[in-house]
Scaffold this motif. Structure first.
Motif, PDB file in Angstrom:
ATOM      1  N   VAL A 128       0.790  -1.214   0.099  1.00 51.86           N
ATOM      2  CA  VAL A 128      -0.053   0.115   0.122  1.00 51.86           C
ATOM      3  C   VAL A 128       0.855   1.377  -0.033  1.00 51.86           C
ATOM      4  O   VAL A 128       0.529   2.138  -0.591  1.00 51.86           O
ATOM      5  CB  VAL A 128      -0.998   0.075   1.168  1.00 51.86           C
ATOM      6  N   ASP A 129       2.141   1.322   0.671  1.00 49.41           N
ATOM      7  CA  ASP A 129       2.895   2.587   0.624  1.00 49.41           C
ATOM      8  C   ASP A 129       3.603   2.651  -0.759  1.00 49.41           C
ATOM      9  O   ASP A 129       3.518   3.934  -0.959  1.00 49.41           O
ATOM     10  CB  ASP A 129       3.950   2.539   1.704  1.00 49.41           C
ATOM     11  N   GLU A 130       3.765   1.679  -1.577  1.00 55.23           N
ATOM     12  CA  GLU A 130       4.364   1.944  -2.840  1.00 55.23           C
ATOM     13  C   GLU A 130       2.992   2.294  -3.831  1.00 55.23           C
ATOM     14  O   GLU A 130       3.564   3.125  -4.635  1.00 55.23           O
ATOM     15  CB  GLU A 130       4.872   0.567  -3.287  1.00 55.23           C
ATOM     16  N   LEU A 131       1.997   1.842  -3.546  1.00 54.95           N
ATOM     17  CA  LEU A 131       1.001   2.400  -4.319  1.00 54.95           C
ATOM     18  C   LEU A 131       0.620   3.773  -4.012  1.00 54.95           C
ATOM     19  O   LEU A 131       0.253   4.382  -5.257  1.00 54.95           O
ATOM     20  CB  LEU A 131      -0.447   1.421  -3.852  1.00 54.95           C
ATOM     21  N   ARG A 132       0.661   3.963  -3.042  1.00 51.49           N
ATOM     22  CA  ARG A 132       0.504   5.595  -2.674  1.00 51.49           C
ATOM     23  C   ARG A 132       1.694   6.370  -3.251  1.00 51.49           C
ATOM     24  O   ARG A 132       1.440   7.506  -3.680  1.00 51.49           O
ATOM     25  CB  ARG A 132       0.468   5.899  -0.962  1.00 51.49           C
ATOM     26  N   ALA A 133       2.797   5.804  -3.096  1.00 52.97           N
ATOM     27  CA  ALA A 133       3.886   6.758  -3.513  1.00 52.97           C
ATOM     28  C   ALA A 133       3.933   6.778  -5.111  1.00 52.97           C
ATOM     29  O   ALA A 133       4.404   7.754  -5.736  1.00 52.97           O
ATOM     30  CB  ALA A 133       5.144   5.974  -3.255  1.00 52.97           C
ATOM     31  N   SER A 134       3.484   5.691  -5.985  1.00 52.26           N
ATOM     32  CA  SER A 134       3.235   5.803  -7.203  1.00 52.26           C
ATOM     33  C   SER A 134       2.244   6.786  -7.778  1.00 52.26           C
ATOM     34  O   SER A 134       2.441   7.079  -8.940  1.00 52.26           O
ATOM     35  CB  SER A 134       2.856   4.279  -7.772  1.00 52.26           C
ATOM     36  N   CYS A 135       1.618   7.426  -6.987  1.00 50.68           N
ATOM     37  CA  CYS A 135       0.675   8.330  -7.467  1.00 50.68           C
ATOM     38  C   CYS A 135       1.431   9.816  -7.831  1.00 50.68           C
ATOM     39  O   CYS A 135       0.905  10.376  -8.681  1.00 50.68           O
ATOM     40  CB  CYS A 135      -0.171   8.705  -6.298  1.00 50.68           C
ATOM     41  N   LYS A 136       2.617   9.753  -7.311  1.00 50.37           N
ATOM     42  CA  LYS A 136       3.510  10.970  -7.719  1.00 50.37           C
ATOM     43  C   LYS A 136       3.832  11.054  -9.240  1.00 50.37           C
ATOM     44  O   LYS A 136       4.154  12.228  -9.805  1.00 50.37           O
ATOM     45  CB  LYS A 136       4.567  11.172  -6.675  1.00 50.37           C
ATOM     46  N   TRP A 137       3.615  10.058  -9.797  1.00 49.53           N
ATOM     47  CA  TRP A 137       3.968   9.561 -11.252  1.00 49.53           C
ATOM     48  C   TRP A 137       2.720   9.877 -12.048  1.00 49.53           C
ATOM     49  O   TRP A 137       3.085   9.704 -13.343  1.00 49.53           O
ATOM     50  CB  TRP A 137       4.597   8.322 -11.357  1.00 49.53           C
TER      51      TRP A 137
END
Length: 230
Positions: A128-137
């Motif tokens: 989930v943390d990686e999913l949220r971080a991917s939003c920056k792209w």
């Protein structure tokens, strides 16, 4: 209301009012401005939205323009054109889905039950943390409708020729898109029966959670094209 649903309603409203002869570029600008106006109406903090894309209203959309004889795809949607599948997936999802699957398989071997995983998914928690971080792209490495400029090179425009007789537009909630809604639902039902966690033949970033009707929301529209030669 979730950010996704709020964005969907703004996109729906824009499509219902936009000019019939609008171009794809015009659509992208218009739908972006419409969502941006939604932020303004809600007195949102634009500096927060610029720095934290995960807080934005976000949606994917696929549109058929009969005037332009084109299908437009912004975000992770899909379509069938005379039975041929077209997709526009997010670039990171396959890797994260595989990571979730491996995490869940390990947990199941060590005693976690499928029903427990459908209530609290440790595989989802692991990504989930990686999913949220991917939003920056978003609107950088992949396209979405979120009130910020859409990179046209990350979208798809499919020209419809005179031989096209049928089109299906759908969300990615149908992992195996078929020529009819009944076939698509039957195939989805088989997946949910045999692999409710979505960690086998079809790997997803989330599974079929208890209380839900499926692993993801789904939309399906099928229509025929009248030949311009008739």
């Amino acid at each position: 209301m979730t950010n996704g649903r709020a964005c969907m309603l703004l996109v729906k409203k824009y499509i219902s009012e936009m000019p019939v002869d609008i171009s794809f570029n015009g659509f992208c600008k218009g739908v972006t401005d419409n969502v941006r106006n939604g932020y303004k109406a809600a007195d949102c903090d634009f500096s927060l939205l610029e720095n934290h894309p995960e807080e934005r209203m976000t949606a994917s959309v696929t549109v058929y323009s009969d005037y332009r004889k084109q299908v437009w795809m912004v975000g992770d949607c899909q379509c069938l054109i005379n039975g041929r599948l077209y997709e526009n997936p997010k670039p990171y999802e396959e890797r994260l889905a595989a990571k979730r699957a491996e995490h869940l398989k390990h947990a199941l071997v060590n005693g976690l039950s499928i029903e427990e995983a459908r209530t609290s998914d440790p595989g989802r928690a692991a990504i989930v943390d990686e999913l949220r971080a991917s939003c920056k792209w978003q609107n950088a490495l992949f396209s979405v409708v979120d009130g910020f400029d859409i990179p046209l090179e990350k979208t798809k425009v499919i020209d419809i020729d005179d031989l096209t007789s049928e089109i299906v537009l759908a969300s990615d909630g149908y992992p195996f898109l078929k020529d009819t809604l009944a076939e698509s639902e039957t195939t989805l039902a088989a997946l949910l029966r045999d692999d409710p966690l979505c960690i086998g033949s079809f790997k997803a970033t989330k599974g079929w959670m208890s209380g839900n009707r499926s692993f993801d929301d789904r939309s399906y529209v099928r229509f025929s094209i009248i030949s311009r030669q008739s």
